[in-house]
Design an enzyme around this catalytic site. Structure first.
Site, PDB file in Angstrom:
ATOM      1  N   CYS A  63      42.955  55.398  41.817  1.00 24.95           N
ATOM      2  CA  CYS A  63      42.141  54.206  41.590  1.00 24.95           C
ATOM      3  C   CYS A  63      41.342  53.900  42.856  1.00 24.95           C
ATOM      4  O   CYS A  63      41.789  54.200  43.970  1.00 24.95           O
ATOM      5  CB  CYS A  63      43.020  53.009  41.225  1.00 24.95           C
ATOM      6  SG  CYS A  63      42.072  51.536  40.737  1.00 24.95           S
ATOM      7  N   CYS A  67      44.711  46.729  44.086  1.00 25.81           N
ATOM      8  CA  CYS A  67      45.374  45.526  43.564  1.00 25.81           C
ATOM      9  C   CYS A  67      46.842  45.499  43.992  1.00 25.81           C
ATOM     10  O   CYS A  67      47.588  46.444  43.732  1.00 25.81           O
ATOM     11  CB  CYS A  67      45.257  45.476  42.044  1.00 25.81           C
ATOM     12  SG  CYS A  67      43.548  45.475  41.457  1.00 25.81           S
ATOM     13  N   CYS A  70      49.688  46.133  41.283  1.00 27.07           N
ATOM     14  CA  CYS A  70      49.569  47.290  40.377  1.00 27.07           C
ATOM     15  C   CYS A  70      50.933  47.906  40.082  1.00 27.07           C
ATOM     16  O   CYS A  70      51.730  48.160  40.989  1.00 27.07           O
ATOM     17  CB  CYS A  70      48.647  48.339  40.989  1.00 27.07           C
ATOM     18  SG  CYS A  70      48.437  49.823  39.962  1.00 27.07           S
TER      19      CYS A  70
END
Length: 341
Positions: A63, A67, A70
């Site tokens: 990714c 975040c 996650c």
């Protein structure tokens, strides 16, 4: 079966006489057959219940965002060769799958979105699945992708945890020189133009649980607004071997309910607490292994490519009753939504 009836006959012959023995033997044989038939029906019902109706395929863990909460992290960079991925999708379809959701990681990170695009096209045109969807952060999607593949995509879900850019940066939902909200608004317009149902996913965490997102959500008019409670998964975002540490992002049940109550006027709202979501998803990882989250971690099955779908599903930990209770089955084909594009 014949041996059973014969045994009953000879035992009865010496105790109740030949005529009664014949009758008793036939009755017992009939009961035996009926029992077997009922057992087969129950077995068939079990097979029906264990169909992989809706599957989430996390084909990549990579990714471009960071975040903090996650729960499917970049522990490997492996992605199946596309022909093998298609073979697995075909196996799932043959076992009863009606909806496939492609997720990550970030699905558009592989081959600039062409990999997921080809899977979308294959799922819709070759497998003729009623519903094909993607979950993405939206930052890597281009209008050209919509031109190439949008026709075959039913639903595109974009993750949005806040309408405040500073909050998104605190969460880690950003990339250098990319404003997440700009991507969100741009993709909303492309979904209208190319007739793809637009959905929003939000994770309630310590940075956004007090926020009021109702007005912005109503203006964006998604077909669904999935709101998740931040979830800890051992080995992913919690524990010594995890890439992320999401403990500081976790909200209490009361805080989550407070967020839900604040947004109850939004008709598209679909809330999912930790209890609701933990075991109610059929999740395939990058090796096409089902992931069992019942113990608070992701325990993988054997790959469906090696042992078949039915065998692998036995180790998925899937709670079908909770899947249905949370509204997991809904109008998920854009052809049936009758949207005003």
């Amino acid at each position: 079966m014949a041996d059973y009836g014969e045994t009953v006959f000879w035992k009865s012959y010496y105790t109740v006489g030949p005529t009664a023995a014949v009758v008793l033997g036939l009755v017992c044989t009939g009961l035996f057959l009926l029992s077997n038939r009922k057992a087969k029906k129950l077995s068939d019902a079990d097979d029906e219940d264990s169909r992989p109706l809706s599957v989430n395929y996390h084909f990549t863990r990579r990714c471009n965002y960071q975040c903090g909460f996650c729960f499917h992290t970049a522990k490997t960079s492996f992605v199946l060769p596309i022909d093998e991925a298609k073979r697995g999708l075909k196996m799932l379809k043959e076992t009863g799958m009606e909806k496939i959701n492609f997720s990550g990681g970030e699905p558009f990170i592989k081959e600039n979105g062409h990999y997921v695009g080809e899977l979308v096209r294959y799922s819709k045109r070759e497998l003729q699945l009623p519903s094909v969807s993607i979950v993405s952060n939206g930052s890597l999607i281009t209008e050209q992708w919509f031109e190439d593949y949008g026709e075959d995509l039913d639903i595109l879900a974009i993750s949005c945890d806040s309408f405040d850019e500073a909050t998104n940066r605190e969460i880690g939902r950003h990339q250098k020189n990319v404003h997440h909200l700009d991507s969100l608004l741009r993709i909303r317009e492309w979904c209208r133009t190319y007739k793809v149902a637009f959905k929003i996913n939000t994770v309630v965490n310590t940075h956004n649980w007090k926020e009021d997102m109702a007005q912005e959500i109503l203006e964006l008019t998604p077909v669904r607004w999935k709101v998740f409670q931040c979830l800890l998964i051992g080995g992913e975002n919690a524990g010594p071997d995890a890439i992320r540490n999401a403990e500081t992002f976790v909200v209490t049940d009361e805080q989550f309910e407070n967020f839900i109550e604040r947004h109850k006027s939004v008709s598209q709202l679909v809330p999912e607490s930790n209890t609701t979501m933990r075991n109610s998803y059929l999740i395939l990882d990058e090796y096409m292994r089902f992931l069992d989250c019942t113990q608070g971690r992701k325990d993988p099955s054997m790959s469906i490519l090696d042992v078949g779908v039915t065998e692998a599903m036995k180790f998925s930990g899937f709670d079908e009753a909770m899947f249905l209770k949370r509204g997991g089955r809904y109008v998920w084909s854009k052809a049936d939504m009758k949207l005003d594009w």
